[in-house]
Scaffold this motif. Structure first.
Motif, mmCIF file in Angstrom:
data_model
loop_
_atom_site.group_PDB
_atom_site.id
_atom_site.type_symbol
_atom_site.label_atom_id
_atom_site.label_comp_id
_atom_site.label_asym_id
_atom_site.label_seq_id
_atom_site.Cartn_x
_atom_site.Cartn_y
_atom_site.Cartn_z
ATOM 1 N N UNK A 69 -15.835 12.954 56.823
ATOM 2 C CA UNK A 69 -15.779 14.329 56.340
ATOM 3 C C UNK A 69 -16.700 15.203 57.179
ATOM 4 N N UNK A 70 -16.379 16.481 57.255
ATOM 5 C CA UNK A 70 -17.275 17.438 57.895
ATOM 6 C C UNK A 70 -18.537 17.548 57.074
ATOM 7 N N UNK A 71 -19.651 17.854 57.711
ATOM 8 C CA UNK A 71 -20.901 18.021 56.960
ATOM 9 C C UNK A 71 -20.718 19.095 55.883
ATOM 10 N N UNK A 72 -21.110 18.774 54.658
ATOM 11 C CA UNK A 72 -21.009 19.736 53.568
ATOM 12 C C UNK A 72 -19.677 19.698 52.845
ATOM 13 N N UNK A 104 -15.398 15.025 49.508
ATOM 14 C CA UNK A 104 -14.092 14.363 49.509
ATOM 15 C C UNK A 104 -13.278 14.816 48.298
ATOM 16 N N UNK A 105 -11.977 14.925 48.490
ATOM 17 C CA UNK A 105 -11.099 15.351 47.404
ATOM 18 C C UNK A 105 -10.694 14.148 46.570
ATOM 19 N N UNK A 106 -10.709 14.339 45.268
ATOM 20 C CA UNK A 106 -10.306 13.264 44.361
ATOM 21 C C UNK A 106 -8.794 13.087 44.418
ATOM 22 N N UNK A 107 -8.333 11.971 43.883
ATOM 23 C CA UNK A 107 -6.897 11.696 43.856
ATOM 24 C C UNK A 107 -6.161 12.751 43.041
ATOM 25 N N UNK A 108 -6.766 13.235 41.951
ATOM 26 C CA UNK A 108 -6.088 14.234 41.127
ATOM 27 C C UNK A 108 -5.995 15.579 41.842
ATOM 28 N N UNK A 109 -7.021 15.937 42.612
ATOM 29 C CA UNK A 109 -6.970 17.188 43.379
ATOM 30 C C UNK A 109 -5.896 17.087 44.460
ATOM 31 N N UNK A 110 -5.825 15.947 45.127
ATOM 32 C CA UNK A 110 -4.777 15.751 46.133
ATOM 33 C C UNK A 110 -3.394 15.822 45.492
ATOM 34 N N UNK A 111 -3.227 15.192 44.332
ATOM 35 C CA UNK A 111 -1.939 15.235 43.635
ATOM 36 C C UNK A 111 -1.619 16.661 43.206
ATOM 37 N N UNK A 112 -2.622 17.389 42.720
ATOM 38 C CA UNK A 112 -2.445 18.786 42.331
ATOM 39 C C UNK A 112 -1.920 19.597 43.509
#
Length: 156
Positions: A13-16, A19-27
């Motif tokens: 990941x870029x600094x700061x 990571x996206x959760x599985x639910x955010x990715x699904x959303x």
């Protein structure tokens, strides 16, 4: 010349950046599918209407009120009435509490556009003070108000 170590690590990941959760990715994926579905329906309607070569200046009116081939209307109605509810149902399964509340508030605001706006417009139209109710305008108003309230609640 500087080289970032993060750029050299696959999947880093870029600094700061969190990571996206599985639910955010699904959303995000389900919202994208909704956009693809809407874009496909809109594109099919546009191609159908524009192929009939509407009068100059009446393209927008033809897009909203022009006739459609029966097969296209049935396919689009099935997509809108069967596929979109499945996407929506799945979306409701993955969203978090904050987004669910934002969506609820947008839906309630949209309900008031219909529940208050439609009868007011209908009554004033019956008195000759407004033109007859235009379903496309009423529906667009519902979507705009719902979307604005949802976005305001989600991002403020």
């Amino acid at each position: 010349m500087t080289v970032s170590i993060v750029a050299e690590i696959p999947g880093a990941q870029r600094p700061g950046a969190e990571p996206k959760s599985a639910s955010v990715k699904a959303n995000h994926r389900l919202l994208a599918w909704s956009g693809v579905l809407g874009g496909a329906i809109g594109f099919a309607m546009a191609m159908s209407v524009l192929s009939t070569r509407p009068e100059q200046g009446n393209v927008a009116e033809a897009m909203i009120y022009g006739p459609l081939p029966v097969w296209l209307a049935v396919v689009m109605a099935l997509l809108w009435g069967a596929v979109l509810p499945v996407i929506s149902w799945r979306w409701h399964q993955v969203v978090d509490e904050h987004e669910r509340e934002a969506y609820r508030d947008g839906a309630v605001a949209g309900f008031y556009v219909m529940g208050v706006g439609a009868p007011v417009w209908w009554l004033l139209a019956r008195a000759g003070l407004l033109p007859p109710i235009d379903l496309a305008t009423l529906y667009a108003s519902f979507l705009i108000v719902s979307g604005l309230v949802w976005a305001w609640r989600k991002y403020r």
